[in-house]
Design a protein around this motif. Structure first.
Motif, PDB file in Angstrom:
ATOM      1  N   ARG A  39       1.719   6.625  -0.044  1.00  0.00           N
ATOM      2  CA  ARG A  39       1.078   5.157   0.139  1.00  0.00           C
ATOM      3  C   ARG A  39       0.410   4.797   1.235  1.00  0.00           C
ATOM      4  NH1 ARG A  39       5.037   0.778  -2.423  1.00  0.00           N
ATOM      5  NH2 ARG A  39       3.100  -0.546  -2.331  1.00  0.00           N
ATOM      6  N   GLY A  76      10.967   5.185   1.555  1.00  0.00           N
ATOM      7  CA  GLY A  76      10.202   4.039   1.741  1.00  0.00           C
ATOM      8  C   GLY A  76       9.935   3.850   3.151  1.00  0.00           C
ATOM      9  N   ASP A 107       5.455  -3.867  -0.921  1.00  0.00           N
ATOM     10  CA  ASP A 107       6.670  -4.323  -2.056  1.00  0.00           C
ATOM     11  C   ASP A 107       7.680  -5.356  -1.311  1.00  0.00           C
ATOM     12  OD1 ASP A 107       6.324  -2.171  -3.972  1.00  0.00           O
ATOM     13  OD2 ASP A 107       6.852  -0.937  -2.397  1.00  0.00           O
ATOM     14  N   ARG A 108       7.649  -5.469  -0.213  1.00  0.00           N
ATOM     15  CA  ARG A 108       8.434  -6.569   0.662  1.00  0.00           C
ATOM     16  C   ARG A 108       7.643  -7.158   1.874  1.00  0.00           C
ATOM     17  NH1 ARG A 108      11.424  -3.366  -1.929  1.00  0.00           N
ATOM     18  NH2 ARG A 108      11.404  -2.288  -0.236  1.00  0.00           N
ATOM     19  N   THR A 124       7.162  -0.616   2.049  1.00  0.00           N
ATOM     20  CA  THR A 124       6.531   0.087   0.789  1.00  0.00           C
ATOM     21  C   THR A 124       7.454   1.026   0.273  1.00  0.00           C
ATOM     22  OG1 THR A 124       5.453   1.571   2.133  1.00  0.00           O
ATOM     23  CG2 THR A 124       4.260  -0.277   1.430  1.00  0.00           C
ATOM     24  N   ASP A 125       7.931   1.047  -0.988  1.00  0.00           N
ATOM     25  CA  ASP A 125       8.647   2.097  -1.734  1.00  0.00           C
ATOM     26  C   ASP A 125       7.855   3.243  -1.907  1.00  0.00           C
ATOM     27  OD1 ASP A 125      10.867  -0.003  -1.544  1.00  0.00           O
ATOM     28  OD2 ASP A 125      10.205  -0.452  -3.480  1.00  0.00           O
TER      29      ASP A 125
END
Length: 126
Positions: A39, A76, A107-108, A124-125
């Motif tokens: 990612r 992650g 993601d958070r 990010t995961d």
């Protein structure tokens, strides 16, 4: 809840707009070395927005900001941008779009107080 990070790397950047590019390069090199590039584009976008936000709102003259990268066993990645400015970062209606972009891509995300300043982070995961 995540366990302790398996890897950590950080770098201090001076208060200068050109360092946003350097922060992205530092992040890309680190994630490539850690084999965490699934990612990469999302993480680099978040680094750009968090570093820009720190420069615009959180780094007083004569100070810098720190980018801390953490990798977890589950694949992650966490990005933290530390600055010494007052207040906590939040998404504001009618304000800039940086944190809204981070919230949409990561993601958070969140912000935690420090002394001095704060750390704005995102994860990010895999």
């Amino acid at each position: 809840m995540r366990t302790e990070p398996a890897l950590m790397r950080e770098r201090l950047f001076p208060r200068c707009r050109q360092t946003v590019r350097s922060a992205r390069e530092f992040t890309a090199e680190t994630l490539d070395a850690w084999d965490r590039t699934a990612r990469l584009d999302d993480v680099l976008l978040c680094v750009s927005e968090l570093a820009t936000n720190a420069l615009r709102h959180g780094v007083p003259p004569g100070r810098g900001y720190r980018v801390r990268l953490l990798a977890y066993e589950d694949g992650g990645v966490r990005v933290e941008v530390h600055d010494s400015g007052p207040g906590l970062s939040r998404i504001r209606l009618g304000g800039g779009r940086g944190l809204a972009i981070v919230a949409a891509v990561a993601d958070r995300w969140g912000a935690v107080p420090r002394s001095p300043g704060k750390a704005v982070w995102c994860e990010t995961d895999r």
